[in-house]
Scaffold this motif. Structure first.
Motif, mmCIF file in Angstrom:
data_model
loop_
_atom_site.group_PDB
_atom_site.id
_atom_site.type_symbol
_atom_site.label_atom_id
_atom_site.label_comp_id
_atom_site.label_asym_id
_atom_site.label_seq_id
_atom_site.Cartn_x
_atom_site.Cartn_y
_atom_site.Cartn_z
ATOM 1 N N THR A 12 0.810 -1.264 -0.105
ATOM 2 C CA THR A 12 -0.067 -0.033 0.022
ATOM 3 C C THR A 12 0.684 1.350 0.126
ATOM 4 O O THR A 12 0.704 2.507 -0.875
ATOM 5 C CB THR A 12 -1.098 -0.067 1.329
ATOM 6 O OG1 THR A 12 -1.640 -1.430 1.198
ATOM 7 C CG2 THR A 12 -2.075 1.140 0.920
ATOM 8 N N PHE A 13 1.963 1.226 0.722
ATOM 9 C CA PHE A 13 3.073 2.344 0.684
ATOM 10 C C PHE A 13 3.363 2.623 -0.803
ATOM 11 O O PHE A 13 3.651 3.680 -1.197
ATOM 12 C CB PHE A 13 4.041 2.230 1.483
ATOM 13 C CG PHE A 13 5.105 3.158 1.705
ATOM 14 C CD1 PHE A 13 4.934 4.294 2.749
ATOM 15 C CD2 PHE A 13 6.366 3.109 1.038
ATOM 16 C CE1 PHE A 13 5.981 5.234 2.864
ATOM 17 C CE2 PHE A 13 7.016 4.371 1.200
ATOM 18 C CZ PHE A 13 6.841 5.156 2.258
ATOM 19 N N TYR A 59 2.664 4.509 6.822
ATOM 20 C CA TYR A 59 1.715 5.691 6.646
ATOM 21 C C TYR A 59 1.764 6.937 7.343
ATOM 22 O O TYR A 59 1.510 7.678 6.754
ATOM 23 C CB TYR A 59 0.463 4.738 7.129
ATOM 24 C CG TYR A 59 -0.174 3.551 6.581
ATOM 25 C CD1 TYR A 59 -0.331 3.767 5.171
ATOM 26 C CD2 TYR A 59 -0.277 2.144 7.319
ATOM 27 C CE1 TYR A 59 -0.866 2.519 4.506
ATOM 28 C CE2 TYR A 59 -0.638 1.185 6.624
ATOM 29 C CZ TYR A 59 -1.117 1.351 5.221
ATOM 30 O OH TYR A 59 -1.448 0.074 4.767
ATOM 31 N N ARG A 60 2.321 6.890 8.482
ATOM 32 C CA ARG A 60 2.572 8.161 9.302
ATOM 33 C C ARG A 60 3.588 9.144 8.347
ATOM 34 O O ARG A 60 3.483 10.045 8.271
ATOM 35 C CB ARG A 60 3.134 7.814 10.642
ATOM 36 C CG ARG A 60 3.408 9.141 11.264
ATOM 37 C CD ARG A 60 3.959 9.048 12.773
ATOM 38 N NE ARG A 60 3.018 8.125 13.602
ATOM 39 C CZ ARG A 60 3.121 6.893 14.082
ATOM 40 N NH1 ARG A 60 4.217 6.069 13.549
ATOM 41 N NH2 ARG A 60 2.411 6.229 14.813
ATOM 42 N N GLY A 103 0.703 20.176 0.452
ATOM 43 C CA GLY A 103 -0.726 20.581 0.087
ATOM 44 C C GLY A 103 -1.763 19.383 -0.334
ATOM 45 O O GLY A 103 -2.815 19.769 -0.858
ATOM 46 N N GLY A 104 -1.405 18.067 0.094
ATOM 47 C CA GLY A 104 -2.263 17.000 -0.389
ATOM 48 C C GLY A 104 -3.031 16.389 0.910
ATOM 49 O O GLY A 104 -2.386 17.031 1.970
ATOM 50 N N HIS A 105 -3.768 15.283 0.681
ATOM 51 C CA HIS A 105 -4.554 14.656 1.985
ATOM 52 C C HIS A 105 -4.249 13.133 1.762
ATOM 53 O O HIS A 105 -4.471 12.698 0.500
ATOM 54 C CB HIS A 105 -5.875 15.102 2.006
ATOM 55 C CG HIS A 105 -6.145 16.603 2.328
ATOM 56 N ND1 HIS A 105 -5.619 17.142 3.526
ATOM 57 C CD2 HIS A 105 -6.207 17.785 1.336
ATOM 58 C CE1 HIS A 105 -6.002 18.531 3.409
ATOM 59 N NE2 HIS A 105 -6.374 18.897 1.971
ATOM 60 N N LEU A 106 -4.191 12.259 2.483
ATOM 61 C CA LEU A 106 -4.157 11.062 2.719
ATOM 62 C C LEU A 106 -5.174 10.551 3.946
ATOM 63 O O LEU A 106 -4.978 10.948 4.984
ATOM 64 C CB LEU A 106 -2.696 10.685 3.161
ATOM 65 C CG LEU A 106 -2.530 8.861 3.025
ATOM 66 C CD1 LEU A 106 -2.897 8.264 1.879
ATOM 67 C CD2 LEU A 106 -1.136 8.725 3.566
ATOM 68 N N LEU A 113 -3.970 7.674 10.311
ATOM 69 C CA LEU A 113 -4.545 8.353 9.204
ATOM 70 C C LEU A 113 -5.949 9.057 9.700
ATOM 71 O O LEU A 113 -6.897 8.254 10.375
ATOM 72 C CB LEU A 113 -4.578 7.581 7.734
ATOM 73 C CG LEU A 113 -3.281 7.087 7.316
ATOM 74 C CD1 LEU A 113 -3.600 6.615 5.733
ATOM 75 C CD2 LEU A 113 -2.212 8.119 7.217
ATOM 76 N N GLU A 114 -6.016 10.290 9.189
ATOM 77 C CA GLU A 114 -7.624 10.766 9.441
ATOM 78 C C GLU A 114 -8.439 10.000 8.694
ATOM 79 O O GLU A 114 -8.404 9.551 7.463
ATOM 80 C CB GLU A 114 -7.541 12.265 8.796
ATOM 81 C CG GLU A 114 -8.955 13.016 9.205
ATOM 82 C CD GLU A 114 -8.810 14.543 8.341
ATOM 83 O OE1 GLU A 114 -10.078 14.797 8.369
ATOM 84 O OE2 GLU A 114 -8.000 14.777 7.942
#
Length: 916
Positions: free
Chosen positions: A793-794, A863-864, A874-877, A889-890
């Motif tokens: 996944t990474f 993931y962190r 400027g992105g979001h995970l 992760l949020e």
């Protein structure tokens, strides 16, 4: 001007010959890059005494020294990404042909079809007719017959043509009946526009039993057509535009019709009907039975027919050269491009204006549009029962969205091909009445993987279609059913051998190769030595198509050995000697091929590149002969050294071919949102269906294909970096995954050496420089090197960011492996049936299959680190998994995500994007 001329086969080249000579006569510097270097194709340019290079030497670098490009329209595909303005000549008759081209197209006459503004064009006439008419043939006793080469298709029609020629010999014994062939008898079939395996001369010799009439002259060399016409009293033609050459030169003409002709996949009978219908206006078309009634003087063509066909009846070459000079002197030299429009020779100077919206990027895009028509060209060969309007609109839309580079063109072709197959399947009912039309439907079923529907045609109660036999044979072979595969493929080959022309597209060389190699393998593994020997003897005689594949066949040497032993046991000395001779020729051919490859490598990469390849081969040789313990040490050291090399290379911008191919994906989807699909138990088919409806791009990995039987959803991108997963499942991966694949670079050898022919054919594969470090994790945004982040996944997150996705959502990432409890990280284990509870499918792991124990702590840290980098830029995970234990992760609610639109998310992101 320095003019770069790119040539094609002899037919198209003859149309531009005089224009090239005109440019040379005006003092312009000419250099020719030829796609075909045989004498037939380039003979017309040899008197110019200009350099002629092989096309493979042409690149953007070598094209820089030229001012403009000139070529026949058939060579447009070789100009796609060259940064020079292209003038092309289209030899297609706009009255019954589809005219295409780029960037500025010179045509025979006015376009009849609705004009699409993808290129500028100007009617100029036919350069072939610019040579002065010679009156020497006024009192000639020669009657010239111009053979079309391919038409008519089928033996009966060819015999009728041969009979017509012999009848002319009998009725006009005082006249010389001279036959001008389209191709000479020994011409390589691959150099022909439409392959005919049996020459017209063979049919003539059969009918006259080898006793040719004294007044029959069968030409055995290529002579100038215009000179032959001028030196003849009259001319007989078939269904060919050569009748226009004759009419333009004022000779008596007879256009013979009425021959038996069978359909073939590239040129359907209705095309010839259109040509003859158009030619009727000349007043020269008669039934072949009545040709002799109009000889020896022939019929004079109606002048109105020529003025309706051509914008001008002579002077085309001078117009071409003049217009090229004007556009270069007034626009191209100042980096300006004329607007895309229809021009007339009389008014082009007043009408041409510079257009700032026309850039080199624009021109390349329209060249791509012209070129990809070859992907869908067979649409025009399907009987006109399907309305292609919606398809053409979709084709234009895809072209406008495509990335203008080689990878973009490759992607565009793949998408168009898939769209074409779906379109054909949707209109299947309209294709039932004709065997050739149906063949396109069967191909669509195969490439859309509707195997059961295809196999059903084998049980229809009648002998299955040739195309069905071919594709079903490959399906059975892939499934391991050698008996059924051999039966289908042998029936397919029997039908192919029964014709001397190509009726269906699967009779072409590129389709024969995998069919023959698969059938040979079936016979070998079944122990059917008689059939194996017979097939080897038959097809080893045709090295033009079998030699390339047969030398790559894993069991080739064993096959030859078995066939020799069988022939020896049967006392068949003739077969034995043939096999030995063919095997010797094959080995010599292979040696020549290796020498050629080495020479090409030196030409392309220099001595240093060749030396590097030699060192690599030597290392492989030494590695294969090293003791096991040293192999392990060398393997560890090799990985360390490779990693160091790639890190250093990354610093200095040194990239190998794999890295360069990967970088073509960079920022293709800038600002868009995507979904990373995990294979956890929370993954549901209904969620995948919803994602598909919303249009999200989806990344997947490992055994995602296990869910394909529950949903029509398919991933857009796929990755695999675990050697155990790949080595145990690579056949299924290549069988079920049709999207671009991103694989560990260590899998390249396995990918290219599979036993099944065509397993990776048509697959788009990028190889990742992926390295595992137990304690080190680093998020590299360009993916030139990927360090393990504890899970595949990474890797998917890294690829998504590199491609430009800025909202990245994870689903199916439960982050919990119950079967790994108490197991040491890094071990390869057989976890038993309990492992399937950790995945979405109950049959995810097969009994006895090994798996690498995952490192959850490292995955969590991965993931962190990925989240920290992405949010800083400027992105979001996000984690949109239903449940699970991934909390670093949020989280977002998947149902809310499915209600949001991709476009709204993209608009929200564009202002916040920061380039890393």
């Amino acid at each position: 001007m320095k003019v770069l001329v790119i040539t094609s086969k002899d037919g198209p080249n003859l149309f531009i010959e005089n224009a090239v000579k005109e440019l040379a006569a005006r003092g312009h510097e000419i250099s020719i890059y030829a796609e075909f270097l045989d004498d037939t194709s380039i003979r017309m340019f040899q008197p110019l005494m200009v350099p002629i290079y092989p096309l493979k030497k042409l690149s953007n670098k070598s094209a820089r020294s030229f001012d403009v490009i000139f070529c026949p329209v058939q060579s447009i595909r070789n100009t796609l990404f060259l940064n020079k303005y292209v003038f092309s000549y289209c030899n297609m008759n706009p009255a019954f042909d589809h005219v295409r081209g780029a960037d500025f197209v010179f045509t025979l006459g006015e376009l009849q079809e609705p004009y699409e503004r993808t290129f500028s064009y100007m009617p100029v006439g036919m350069p072939k007719n610019d040579t002065a008419v010679c009156e020497a043939g006024a009192d000639s006793r020669r009657i010239l017959v111009i053979d079309s080469g391919h038409f008519p298709f089928a033996e009966s029609g060819k015999k009728q043509v041969a009979g017509m020629v012999l009848e002319m010999c009998r009725k006009f014994p005082e006249n010389e009946i001279c036959v001008k062939p389209r191709w000479l008898p020994e011409t390589d079939p691959q150099a022909m526009t439409h392959i005919n395996l049996k020459h017209l001369y063979e049919y003539i010799d059969e009918l006259c039993e080898g006793r040719r009439p004294e007044n029959l002259n069968l030409l055995m060399e290529h002579l100038d057509l215009q000179e032959l016409i001028d030196g003849s009293r009259s001319v007989v033609t078939l269904c060919t535009t050569a009748y226009l050459d004759v009419a333009l030169r004022g000779k008596g003409l007879v256009v013979a019709k009425g021959f038996d002709n069978e359909d073939m996949y590239q040129v359907r009978g209705d095309y010839f009907d259109r040509v003859y219908a158009y030619a009727e206006d000349s007043g020269c078309v008669v039934d072949y039975h009545d040709v002799c009634r109009h000889l020896p003087d022939g019929i004079t063509c109606r002048p109105e027919h020529l003025t309706d066909t051509f914008a001008y009846t002579t002077g085309a070459s001078a117009r071409v050269a003049e217009v090229m000079e004007y556009i270069y002197d007034h626009y191209l030299e100042y980096d300006l491009y004329p607007s895309i429009d229809a021009y007339r020779y009389e008014s082009y100077r007043e009408k041409i204006q510079p257009d700032p919206q026309v850039t080199m990027e624009t021109l390349k895009r329209w060249r791509m549009y012209c070129t990809v028509e070859s992907v869908v060209a067979l649409n025009r060969s399907i009987s006109p029962v399907i309305d292609w309007t919606a398809f053409i609109q979709g084709q234009k839309a895809l072209c406008k969205q495509a990335v203008v580079n080689k990878q973009g063109l490759k992607d565009l072709r793949t998408k168009l091909q898939a769209m074409k197959y779906r379109y054909i399947i949707d209109h299947a009912e309209q294709l039932r009445s004709n065997e050739i039309d149906r063949s396109f439907y069967f191909a669509a079923l195969f490439y859309q993987k509707k195997y059961e529907e295809l196999l059903a045609f084998l049980d229809s109660g009648e002998r299955a279609h040739c195309v069905v036999q071919y594709y079903c044979g490959l399906v059975f072979y892939e499934r391991g059913d050698l008996g059924q595969a051999a039966e289908c493929l042998s029936r397919y080959l029997d039908e192919v051998r029964s014709r001397d022309y190509l009726k269906y597209f699967v009779e072409a060389v590129s389709y024969k190769r995998p069919g023959i190699v698969s059938l040979l393998d079936c016979y070998y593994r079944q122990g059917n030595l008689e059939a194996l020997t017979r097939l080897l003897l038959y097809y080893l005689n045709d090295q033009s198509f079998i030699v390339v594949s047969i030398t790559e066949q894993k069991h080739y040497s064993e096959m030859i050995k078995s066939a020799k032993e069988y022939s020896r046991s049967k006392g068949d000395k003739n077969s034995l000697s043939q096999l030995q001779e063919k095997n010797k020729q094959m080995l010599e051919w292979t040696k020549r091929k290796i020498k050629t490859k080495i020479k090409q490598k030196i030409d392309n990469e220099g001595i240093l590149g060749c030396a590097k390849a030699a060192v690599k081969m030597l290392c492989k040789f030494m590695h294969a002969r090293t003791a096991p313990i040293y192999k392990k040490v060398r393997g560890i050291l090799g990985r360390k050294l490779r990693h160091c090399w790639y890190v250093v290379g990354n610093k200095f911008g040194w990239y190998d071919q794999d890295q360069k191919e990967l970088l073509t994906w960079k920022n293709r989807f800038l600002g868009q949102s995507c979904i990373i699909i995990g294979n956890g138990p929370s993954l549901q088919a209904k969620d995948l269906e919803a994602l598909q409806e919303k249009g999200y791009s989806c990344f997947s990995a490992n055994k995602i294909y296990k869910i394909f039987d529950q949903t029509s959803w398919r991933p857009d991108f796929y990755a695999c970096t675990d050697p155990l997963v790949f080595n145990q499942n690579y056949r299924d991966i290549f069988k079920y995954i049709s999207c671009p694949l991103f694989l560990h670079f260590g899998f390249k050898k396995k990918s290219k050496s599979s036993n099944f022919p065509g397993l990776t054919k048509g697959k788009e594969i990028c190889y990742l420089k992926y390295f595992y470090h137990k304690g080190r994790i680093k998020f590299r945004p360009d993916c030139k090197i990927i360090l393990s982040g504890g899970s595949v996944t990474f890797v998917l997150i890294s690829l998504a960011w590199m491609m430009g996705f800025r909202n990245i959502y994870l689903i199916g990432c439960d982050h919990n492996y119950g079967a790994f409890a108490g197991q040491k990280t890094g071990n390869s284990i057989d976890p038993g049936a309990g492992i399937n509870q950790d995945y979405f499918a109950k049959n995810y792991m097969k009994p006895g299959e090994l798996i690498n124990v995952g490192d959850l702590e490292k995955a969590t840290e991965g993931y962190r680190i990925a989240r920290k980098y992405i949010e800083r830029h400027g992105g979001h995970l996000y984690n949109a998994t239903r449940g699970g234990k991934l909390e670093v992760l949020e989280r977002v609610d998947l149902d809310e995500l499915l209600e949001e639109s991709q476009e709204n998310l993209r608009k929200d992101m564009l202002d916040d994007i920061q380039e890393p």
